[in-house]
Design a protein around this motif. Structure first.
Motif, PDB file in Angstrom:
ATOM      1  N   MET A 180      83.271  57.355  55.705  1.00 57.19           N
ATOM      2  CA  MET A 180      84.490  58.021  56.096  1.00 57.19           C
ATOM      3  C   MET A 180      85.284  58.433  54.856  1.00 57.19           C
ATOM      4  SD  MET A 180      85.683  58.930  58.860  1.00 57.19           S
ATOM      5  CE  MET A 180      86.972  59.087  59.984  1.00 57.19           C
ATOM      6  N   LYS A 181      85.313  57.578  53.840  1.00 56.36           N
ATOM      7  CA  LYS A 181      86.064  57.882  52.631  1.00 56.36           C
ATOM      8  C   LYS A 181      85.451  59.072  51.893  1.00 56.36           C
ATOM      9  CE  LYS A 181      87.968  55.983  48.480  1.00 56.36           C
ATOM     10  NZ  LYS A 181      88.163  54.875  47.609  1.00 56.36           N
ATOM     11  N   ASP A 182      84.108  59.201  51.925  1.00 59.73           N
ATOM     12  CA  ASP A 182      83.442  60.319  51.281  1.00 59.73           C
ATOM     13  C   ASP A 182      83.861  61.642  51.910  1.00 59.73           C
ATOM     14  OD1 ASP A 182      82.136  58.699  49.483  1.00 59.73           O
ATOM     15  OD2 ASP A 182      80.322  58.536  50.704  1.00 59.73           O
ATOM     16  N   ASP A 183      83.991  61.662  53.241  1.00 63.76           N
ATOM     17  CA  ASP A 183      84.408  62.888  53.931  1.00 63.76           C
ATOM     18  C   ASP A 183      85.812  63.296  53.501  1.00 63.76           C
ATOM     19  OD1 ASP A 183      82.010  63.001  55.287  1.00 63.76           O
ATOM     20  OD2 ASP A 183      82.789  61.959  57.057  1.00 63.76           O
ATOM     21  N   ASP A 184      86.698  62.337  53.357  1.00 70.20           N
ATOM     22  CA  ASP A 184      88.061  62.623  52.918  1.00 70.20           C
ATOM     23  C   ASP A 184      88.064  63.168  51.488  1.00 70.20           C
ATOM     24  OD1 ASP A 184      89.106  61.783  55.330  1.00 70.20           O
ATOM     25  OD2 ASP A 184      89.475  59.730  54.622  1.00 70.20           O
ATOM     26  N   THR A 185      87.232  62.601  50.664  1.00 67.94           N
ATOM     27  CA  THR A 185      87.149  63.049  49.277  1.00 67.94           C
ATOM     28  C   THR A 185      86.620  64.473  49.198  1.00 67.94           C
ATOM     29  OG1 THR A 185      86.729  60.770  48.577  1.00 67.94           O
ATOM     30  CG2 THR A 185      86.197  62.502  47.005  1.00 67.94           C
ATOM     31  N   VAL A 186      85.603  64.767  50.002  1.00 71.39           N
ATOM     32  CA  VAL A 186      85.029  66.114  50.022  1.00 71.39           C
ATOM     33  C   VAL A 186      86.058  67.121  50.515  1.00 71.39           C
ATOM     34  CG1 VAL A 186      83.299  67.579  51.132  1.00 71.39           C
ATOM     35  CG2 VAL A 186      82.643  65.343  50.231  1.00 71.39           C
ATOM     36  N   ARG A 187      86.773  66.793  51.585  1.00 72.72           N
ATOM     37  CA  ARG A 187      87.792  67.703  52.114  1.00 72.72           C
ATOM     38  C   ARG A 187      88.898  67.943  51.091  1.00 72.72           C
ATOM     39  NH1 ARG A 187      86.627  65.312  57.202  1.00 72.72           N
ATOM     40  NH2 ARG A 187      88.118  63.646  56.855  1.00 72.72           N
ATOM     41  N   LYS A 202      87.591  70.257  48.367  1.00 68.29           N
ATOM     42  CA  LYS A 202      87.517  71.641  48.832  1.00 68.29           C
ATOM     43  C   LYS A 202      88.905  72.277  48.879  1.00 68.29           C
ATOM     44  CE  LYS A 202      83.227  71.413  51.417  1.00 68.29           C
ATOM     45  NZ  LYS A 202      82.559  71.514  52.720  1.00 68.29           N
TER      46      LYS A 202
END
Length: 80
Positions: free
Chosen positions: A1-8, A11
């Protein structure tokens, strides 16, 4: 979940920088291409002296060939 936040977040940051013109590579690439073109067409040589213009062009062309030959020779030494 933290990786998705970092990617967003990454971007969003890249989009913001792109909108501000920070990542606009096209003007930089055009400027570089123009500089290289001017260098090899001897734009810095005296236009009134045709021998100097052509001598500069020939010398710079030979320098490219010598550099390419050196690179090929070095690749041959490393891979052989």
């Amino acid at each position: 979940m933290k990786d998705d936040d970092t990617v967003r977040q990454a971007k969003r940051t890249l989009d913001r920088i792109g909108e501000e013109g920070g990542l606009s590579a096209t003007p930089v690439m055009k400027s570089t291409a123009n500089s290289v073109r001017d260098h090899f067409t001897a734009e810095d040589a005296d236009k009134n002296d045709r021998v100097e213009v052509w001598g500069t062009r020939i010398a710079r062309g030979l320098a490219i060939l010598a550099f390419a030959g050196l690179v090929l020779w070095m690749v041959g030494q490393v891979s052989g």
